[in-house]
Design an enzyme around this catalytic site. Structure first.
Site, short mmCIF file in Angstrom:
data_model
loop_
_atom_site.label_atom_id
_atom_site.label_comp_id
_atom_site.label_asym_id
_atom_site.label_seq_id
_atom_site.Cartn_x
_atom_site.Cartn_y
_atom_site.Cartn_z
CB ALA A 84 9.99 -56.85 -15.22
CG ASP A 139 9.74 -56.56 -5.90
OD1 ASP A 139 9.92 -55.37 -5.60
OD2 ASP A 139 9.29 -56.93 -7.00
#
Length: 373
Positions: free
Chosen positions: A208, A259
């Site tokens: 990202a 995450d």
């Protein structure tokens, strides 16, 4: 007291680790190479600065979800974590931070320590959402200060290229909030400018963010060329091992995060990630369109993955414990030495998790096990 191969800041020692009132009081023993025996390996407890969920619960659910998340991750050696939010509207964000603040007022002492909040969005680039819901917007300091009154924000992810964000980075840094760059389309130059204004890390490096090209180095290039700290997801799905090795050579204090989502520690199936439905299958978590959406990784598996890449056990431990603690300025965590919290994990010679202590309290025990993450 625990006996075995103890990883101290000065190196391995074979002996006894003692604690009193939750703090390490002394370590007795002599220097040793743990490869020469099969006694347990005692490491600092793992510190995960990017945790969205686990055990079927998602931080954004609020209520008792964080208690479930903390109780789940301690089973896999995570003794401290940051409760990590998803991009959401203001009302939902305030509700969730209020619930986190309520939990922190009376935490579960048999679970992972919750050190505060990692606010991942909503101050990110709408063109680089990844698995984040579409509520991205620029941030202003007054809004963030109001959120800090609900729960301590230790870490905040933002996109530096959004209007006003260089000033915002300075304001946050002055208030002791660490800023990481992520979910960004920013250029190399914008990344460097953000570091110069006080940003101090990068969120799930490579994922990202604008990638590295030899004529447009992007945000990845800014990290590789200038970062002291960055987080990386070593689940072998989010980042190719070759890219991981490059980052390990370039970034002195690269540290591991999971995450993790609600699917961590759970069987395959459907789970929530913020307002998204996600599916756990084949060791990963994805949106309906196939986009990776967090992970099922646990920190004990992250340790084994890093050792599998060629790191020594001590080097891998630093990236799961000492470096994230130092990133937060917490020198009472992430190390086994007198005065530090007695947070430790005990592994067998194959690096399977045996026991977990938080503040000297035995909170997880059992036979050697390997996660399915």
């Amino acid at each position: 007291m625990r006996y075995g191969n103890i990883l101290t800041p000065e190196g391995w020692r074979l002996g006894e680790l003692h604690w009193q009132d939750g703090r390490i009081s002394r370590i007795d023993g002599e220097a040793v190479d743990p490869q020469h025996n099969d006694l347990p390996r005692l490491l600092p407890g793992f510190i995960d600065l990017h945790v969205h969920g686990g055990g079927g619960a998602d931080v954004m659910q609020g209520g008792t979800a964080l208690a479930t998340v903390a109780a789940t991750h301690v089973r896999f050696g995570t003794t401290s974590l940051l409760a990590t939010t998803m991009t959401a509207g203001d009302d939902e964000t305030r509700r969730v931070l209020g619930d986190i603040g309520h939990y922190l007022a009376s935490p579960d002492e048999s679970a992972s320590r919750v050190l505060g909040v990692h606010l991942e969005g909503p101050y990110i680039n709408p063109g680089k959402l990844g698995a984040q819901p579409p509520h991205a917007r620029p941030g202003v300091i007054q809004e963030i200060e109001a959120l800090c009154e609900l729960a301590p924000i230790e870490l905040l992810t933002l996109a530096p290229e959004l209007a006003g964000h260089l000033t915002l980075i300075e304001q946050l840094s002055e208030r002791g909030v660490r800023v990481q760059l992520g979910h960004t389309l920013g250029s190399y130059e914008e990344g460097v400018a953000a570091l110069e204004h006080g940003a101090c890390g990068f969120t799930h490096l490579f994922n990202a963010m604008s990638g590295l090209h030899h004529r447009a180095p992007g945000m990845v290039g800014a990290a590789m060329a200038h970062a002291e700290y960055a987080e990386l997801i070593p689940d072998l799905l989010h980042v190719h091992p070759g890219a991981m090795r490059a980052a390990l050579r370039c970034i002195p204090h690269l540290y591991a995060v999971t995450d993790s989502t609600a699917a961590a520690g759970m069987p395959d199936g459907e789970y929530r990630l913020g307002e998204h439905a996600v599916t756990k299958c084949l060791g990963g978590v994805r949106l309906a369109d196939g986009t990776l959406a967090g992970s099922t990784l646990t920190m004990d598996q992250a340790l084994r993955n890093l050792v599998g890449l060629g790191l020594t056990l001590a080097e891998a431990s630093d990236r799961l414990s000492r470096f994230p603690a130092e990133f937060l300025g917490r020198h009472d965590l992430g190390r086994l030495e007198a005065g530090a919290h007695a947070d430790l994990v005990e592994l067998d010679s194959r690096l399977n998790l045996l026991n977990v202590h938080v503040g000297g309290r035995l909170v997880a025990e059992g036979e050697s096990r390997v996660t399915d993450a």
